[in-house]
Scaffold this motif. Sequence first.
Motif, mmCIF file in Angstrom:
data_model
loop_
_atom_site.group_PDB
_atom_site.id
_atom_site.type_symbol
_atom_site.label_atom_id
_atom_site.label_comp_id
_atom_site.label_asym_id
_atom_site.label_seq_id
_atom_site.Cartn_x
_atom_site.Cartn_y
_atom_site.Cartn_z
ATOM 1 N N VAL A 1 -0.042 -0.991 -10.637
ATOM 2 C CA VAL A 1 -0.584 -0.008 -9.700
ATOM 3 C C VAL A 1 -2.096 0.071 -9.891
ATOM 4 C CG1 VAL A 1 -0.514 2.404 -8.948
ATOM 5 C CG2 VAL A 1 1.545 1.332 -9.907
ATOM 6 N N ILE A 2 -2.836 -0.140 -8.792
ATOM 7 C CA ILE A 2 -4.288 0.049 -8.880
ATOM 8 C C ILE A 2 -4.754 0.929 -7.727
ATOM 9 C CG2 ILE A 2 -4.897 -2.063 -10.150
ATOM 10 C CD1 ILE A 2 -5.556 -3.384 -7.519
ATOM 11 N N PRO A 3 -5.842 1.650 -7.924
ATOM 12 C CA PRO A 3 -6.373 2.451 -6.817
ATOM 13 C C PRO A 3 -6.791 1.535 -5.655
ATOM 14 C CG PRO A 3 -7.462 3.007 -8.899
ATOM 15 C CD PRO A 3 -6.655 1.785 -9.142
ATOM 16 N N THR B 1 14.051 -5.676 -24.066
ATOM 17 C CA THR B 1 15.076 -5.471 -23.048
ATOM 18 C C THR B 1 14.542 -4.905 -21.734
ATOM 19 O OG1 THR B 1 15.486 -3.307 -23.998
ATOM 20 C CG2 THR B 1 16.911 -5.089 -24.748
ATOM 21 N N VAL B 2 13.225 -4.700 -21.661
ATOM 22 C CA VAL B 2 12.661 -4.116 -20.427
ATOM 23 C C VAL B 2 12.881 -5.063 -19.252
ATOM 24 C CG1 VAL B 2 10.547 -3.341 -19.289
ATOM 25 C CG2 VAL B 2 10.933 -2.794 -21.695
ATOM 26 N N GLU B 3 13.422 -4.514 -18.172
ATOM 27 C CA GLU B 3 13.670 -5.325 -16.975
ATOM 28 C C GLU B 3 12.532 -5.196 -15.970
ATOM 29 O OE1 GLU B 3 16.187 -7.395 -15.900
ATOM 30 O OE2 GLU B 3 17.097 -7.373 -17.889
ATOM 31 N N ILE B 4 12.047 -3.965 -15.837
ATOM 32 C CA ILE B 4 10.918 -3.735 -14.931
ATOM 33 C C ILE B 4 9.912 -2.810 -15.617
ATOM 34 C CG2 ILE B 4 12.324 -1.976 -13.704
ATOM 35 C CD1 ILE B 4 9.277 -3.801 -12.194
ATOM 36 N N ALA B 5 8.674 -3.207 -15.586
ATOM 37 C CA ALA B 5 7.610 -2.344 -16.099
ATOM 38 C C ALA B 5 6.646 -2.069 -14.958
ATOM 39 C CB ALA B 5 6.889 -3.022 -17.254
ATOM 40 N N ILE B 6 6.372 -0.790 -14.729
ATOM 41 C CA ILE B 6 5.363 -0.427 -13.724
ATOM 42 C C ILE B 6 4.183 0.150 -14.482
ATOM 43 C CG2 ILE B 6 4.841 0.932 -11.671
ATOM 44 C CD1 ILE B 6 7.667 0.764 -10.834
ATOM 45 N N VAL B 7 3.081 -0.552 -14.430
ATOM 46 C CA VAL B 7 1.952 -0.139 -15.261
ATOM 47 C C VAL B 7 0.694 0.051 -14.432
ATOM 48 C CG1 VAL B 7 2.852 -1.241 -17.340
ATOM 49 C CG2 VAL B 7 1.386 -2.522 -15.823
ATOM 50 N N GLN B 8 -0.128 0.926 -14.930
ATOM 51 C CA GLN B 8 -1.383 1.190 -14.241
ATOM 52 C C GLN B 8 -2.447 0.200 -14.703
ATOM 53 O OE1 GLN B 8 -2.509 5.228 -14.301
ATOM 54 N NE2 GLN B 8 -4.402 4.864 -13.152
ATOM 55 N N VAL C 1 4.591 -7.434 -8.368
ATOM 56 C CA VAL C 1 4.265 -6.676 -7.159
ATOM 57 C C VAL C 1 3.034 -5.850 -7.491
ATOM 58 C CG1 VAL C 1 5.014 -4.724 -5.728
ATOM 59 C CG2 VAL C 1 6.627 -6.556 -6.282
ATOM 60 N N ILE C 2 2.134 -5.715 -6.508
ATOM 61 C CA ILE C 2 0.973 -4.847 -6.740
ATOM 62 C C ILE C 2 1.012 -3.680 -5.753
ATOM 63 C CG2 ILE C 2 -1.549 -4.682 -6.636
ATOM 64 C CD1 ILE C 2 -1.636 -7.543 -7.644
ATOM 65 N N PHE C 3 0.944 -2.488 -6.277
ATOM 66 C CA PHE C 3 0.865 -1.289 -5.447
ATOM 67 C C PHE C 3 -0.586 -0.845 -5.340
ATOM 68 C CE2 PHE C 3 5.258 -0.851 -7.157
ATOM 69 C CZ PHE C 3 5.947 -0.776 -5.953
ATOM 70 N N LEU C 4 -1.043 -0.707 -4.094
ATOM 71 C CA LEU C 4 -2.385 -0.157 -3.888
ATOM 72 C C LEU C 4 -2.219 1.324 -3.564
ATOM 73 C CD1 LEU C 4 -4.150 -2.831 -1.633
ATOM 74 C CD2 LEU C 4 -4.407 -2.489 -4.096
ATOM 75 N N ALA D 1 0.846 -1.194 0.000
ATOM 76 C CA ALA D 1 0.000 0.000 0.000
ATOM 77 C C ALA D 1 0.883 1.245 0.000
ATOM 78 C CB ALA D 1 -0.908 0.003 1.224
ATOM 79 N N VAL D 2 0.561 2.203 -0.869
ATOM 80 C CA VAL D 2 1.294 3.479 -0.879
ATOM 81 C C VAL D 2 0.297 4.628 -0.819
ATOM 82 C CG1 VAL D 2 3.416 2.718 -2.036
ATOM 83 C CG2 VAL D 2 1.434 3.359 -3.417
ATOM 84 N N LYS D 3 0.685 5.662 -0.089
ATOM 85 C CA LYS D 3 -0.240 6.780 0.121
ATOM 86 C C LYS D 3 -0.449 7.607 -1.136
ATOM 87 C CE LYS D 3 -0.470 7.853 4.980
ATOM 88 N NZ LYS D 3 0.425 6.775 5.502
ATOM 89 N N ASN D 4 0.669 7.918 -1.791
ATOM 90 C CA ASN D 4 0.574 8.801 -2.955
ATOM 91 C C ASN D 4 1.663 8.459 -3.968
ATOM 92 O OD1 ASN D 4 2.907 9.780 -1.738
ATOM 93 N ND2 ASN D 4 1.693 11.234 -0.518
ATOM 94 N N LEU D 5 1.708 9.232 -5.043
ATOM 95 C CA LEU D 5 2.661 8.947 -6.114
ATOM 96 C C LEU D 5 4.103 9.121 -5.658
ATOM 97 C CD1 LEU D 5 0.636 10.603 -8.994
ATOM 98 C CD2 LEU D 5 1.172 8.164 -8.784
ATOM 99 N N GLU D 6 4.290 10.011 -4.716
ATOM 100 C CA GLU D 6 5.632 10.214 -4.173
ATOM 101 C C GLU D 6 6.140 8.944 -3.497
ATOM 102 O OE1 GLU D 6 6.335 13.588 -1.257
ATOM 103 O OE2 GLU D 6 5.565 14.597 -3.078
#
Lengths: 195, 458
Positions: free
Chosen positions: A137-139, A97-104, A188-191, A51-56
Amino acid sequence: MSSRDRILAQIRQNKPEAVPLPAVTTFKSDFADTEEKFRETLAAIYTEVIAVKNLEELTQKAEELYKGVVNRATTIPALSAWADFSLNVSDPHELETVEIAIVQAEFGVAENGAVWISDRYLPHRVLPFITQNLAIVIPRNALVDNMHEAYARLQDTLGWGCFIAGPSKTADIEQSLVIGAHGARSMVIFLLEDD
Amino acid sequence: MSKTVMEHAEASEVFNRDEPYVNWHDETLWFVRQKRDKSSRQLPEWEQLREAASGIKHYVLSHLDELLISFEQKAKENGVQVHWAANAAEHNEIVLGLLKKHRIDKMVKSKSMLTEECHMNEFLHKNGIEVIDTDLGERIVQLRNEPPSHIVLPAIHLKKKDIGDLFHEHLGTEAGATDPQYLTEAARQHLRDKFLTRRAALTGVNFAVAETGGFVVSTNEGNADMGAHLADIHIACMGFEKIIPKQEHLGVFLRLLARSATGQPITTYSSHFKKPREGQEMHIIIVDNGRSTQLGRKDFRNSLKCIRCGACMNTCPVYRRSGGHSYHNAVAGPIGSILAPNLDMTKNADLPFASTLCGSCSNVCPVKIDIHDQLYKWRQVLAKEGHVHKSKEIGIRAMSAVLAQPRFYQWSGRLGRTVMRAMPFVVNNALNPWYKQRDMPEPPKESFRDWYVRNRKN
């Protein structure tokens, strides 16, 4: 007569008497805590939920988690300073060649840990598969209990979409589970709390 | 039609020569069956879900033509090209035609039992096309020049060592290496190169939605997506029974499919294809190949509800101890034994007899197909049509003569017990098929009937 017409004619001749659709085809799952269930299910399929509070905080966590990883890609504008890989490629093969993708993505399903990702947020459909590691990343408020609720949300599936539940895996060699078959080796899933 | 393959009983006899191996095979599949049990019990509405799935599929069978037409129309509106194939040959020709049109001679394929049913790889190979199976299990059996032995777990019959030796020979892994992690990594690198260089990808279809013209492909490895999203042309092949009415019905089927197959709550990837991506061509081939005939067989049409989870195979005591290849059919096990005689009664007359009729298959079937009843019914049809072995027929005739006459039945029972006690070698020998893999029982002194009559007198 074309094969099409021949097949349809034979179906018409051979099909059973018409019956109606069953009255009940959706069911409710009442989990005491949907987010807790979501975490639990994903833990069982080798996926951490953070869980993360904000984009920062998201940026900070991503930096920590993928320290030293080069060839980063993202679909999230706020991460554009960190993910220096340009998604502005004309040929999806270039994403090799992408090693990590962070997608919404749009939402998650507690019962099975699946996350719905689609053309809405993806410039290249192959990205979540071709990348070595995947973060989604999901809300935080976008969790549903089960697949019936999920499809109620999916009125329009656009051109393509996929439920992704954990990293790529196989058990084809003597039923031993191996993570990282063809697709992402980790997930990994970011909430995200803030909208 | 001439017999070219070994019958199930003969083939399983070969399979049974190595007892520890058979025990291992049996236990491995039982382990998967237990995972299914555990997973299904976590849903209180499991039985209602099965009922709903079966009901939806029944609706599908009774509205097939309308649903297929609606699907075709929507798919075309979405920019997908739709083809129809009456049989395997036509299906294979369509695939070849598409590849030729694009001057493509190499293709990647994700798992599709339909193309196995159509013997497509063989046909394309003869026409100069290389097809690489990308599901790890299928790639393994492809390198061994074997067909898959299970619809969900294609290489379930192989040991780590077999695969290690195979990869050493074909992929250059270290000799004697058997670590699944290491072997999978080698396959990952080998197949990644194929994904990146092939311009055509073929996938199966798990569900096609009449309402949207879209279709769903489920994999754990992500191979269908890797192939389809990188290729210039995506060909999806579906048996026409894969159609479901509405997208919301996927909720029912996706909850049942993976739980029944491997005990997972859902497969890792459930990809919903609707429109080709920009610059890509997407094709769907709708295949009949005997399905419309099966639709007309009242007793057997329910077999078309099958969603190919493989649960009936994992639970079947005969499948577990005879292996998928003994069934000489793309779809093995209980469900395959119902589907196969529809395609060719002569060639597949043995399969409905490869069952104990214990009913376990019907109990685990997520769409409630009456599998064991249909196997029993096929036996009668096949006997009536003269497809049953003479020896079996004579046995059945003799049995019916005995059972039809109570006195004769009592007399033969007494005779049998006496003979078995006095001269056990008469039954305990290789000529008696019941003696295979088991000891004959010690005959009791009296029959149940004798005991009952004696005790009732008091």
